[in-house]
Write an enzyme that holds these catalytic residues in place. Structure first.
Site: not given
Length: 229
Positions: A103, A133
């Protein structure tokens, strides 16, 4: 008398007169203390308000801010008869980045893309993190063709920025572009941009697609198909 809280000077209160007794000076000091606390509370309130509209990771507008701006800009475009374009951008294969590289690498990519947006958009445009995203670009005074050109610049700038070592892993981005029509609402504009984005994903990714007339039904099919690739 200084208006100070926690060592920070917020202002000064100047008393003018021939003279002040002890009680008057005490009352003035109390007034200054209350005024300083009120100013500090106002600053904290403003900070909280700002944080409520900003994405903490990227520094861009968050979804709440984007939704508010979208409603306001659609109303203004209708009132003035000016064009308005919405671009939805989605980083391709982002889940794989998190799964393979972690991450921290994913967060770095999100910040890199946010920086590209800030460097590419005009002062009057709005860039926001729509979620995960996915990003939203609100472009007042811009029609669909102009928005496509801007999205292409963002797409190219992302590749250049990553090639220069701004992110530990590289990823491409797909874009869906839609233009607000007279009398349209936020949901219709979002559906059109979302359908165009889904088509960009379906047709190879790393590309910019303008909305089509049947984009709303495309959006329904995209929802039924599940998450993007």
């Amino acid at each position: 008398l200084q208006l100070a809280v926690g060592g920070e000077i917020l202002g000064r209160l100047v008393l003018v007169g021939d003279g002040f007794d002890e009680e008057e000076r005490t009352n003035a000091a109390s007034l200054v203390s209350h005024a300083a606390i009120a100013l500090e509370n106002a600053k904290l309130h403003e900070l909280v308000e700002q944080q409520a509209l900003v994405d903490a990771l990227t520094g861009l507008a968050n979804r709440r801010a984007c939704e508010q701006a979208l409603r306001a800009e659609i109303a203004r475009a209708d009132r003035l008869g000016t064009p308005l374009a919405l671009v939805l951008a989605d980083l391709d294969d982002f889940k794989a980045v998190n799964d393979v590289h972690g991450h921290a690498a994913g967060d770095e990519l999100l910040r890199t893309f946010a920086s590209v947006l800030q460097d590419t958009l005009r002062a009057g445009d709005l860039a926001g993190r729509w979620g995960g995203e996915e990003f939203a670009l609100l472009l007042p005074g811009t029609d669909s063709s102009g928005a496509v050109r801007l999205a292409e610049r963002v797409r190219a700038a992302l590749a250049t920025r990553q090639a220069a070592g701004a992110a530990s892993v590289a990823v491409t981005c797909s874009f869906g572009v839609a233009q607000s029509e007279a009398g349209s609402d936020p949901e219709a504009l979002l559906a059109a941009a979302d359908a165009a984005l889904y088509r960009a994903k379906r047709e190879g990714k790393d590309r910019v697609e303008p909305a089509q007339v049947a984009s709303a039904s495309d959006a329904s099919r995209r929802t039924a198909a599940g998450e993007r690739l």
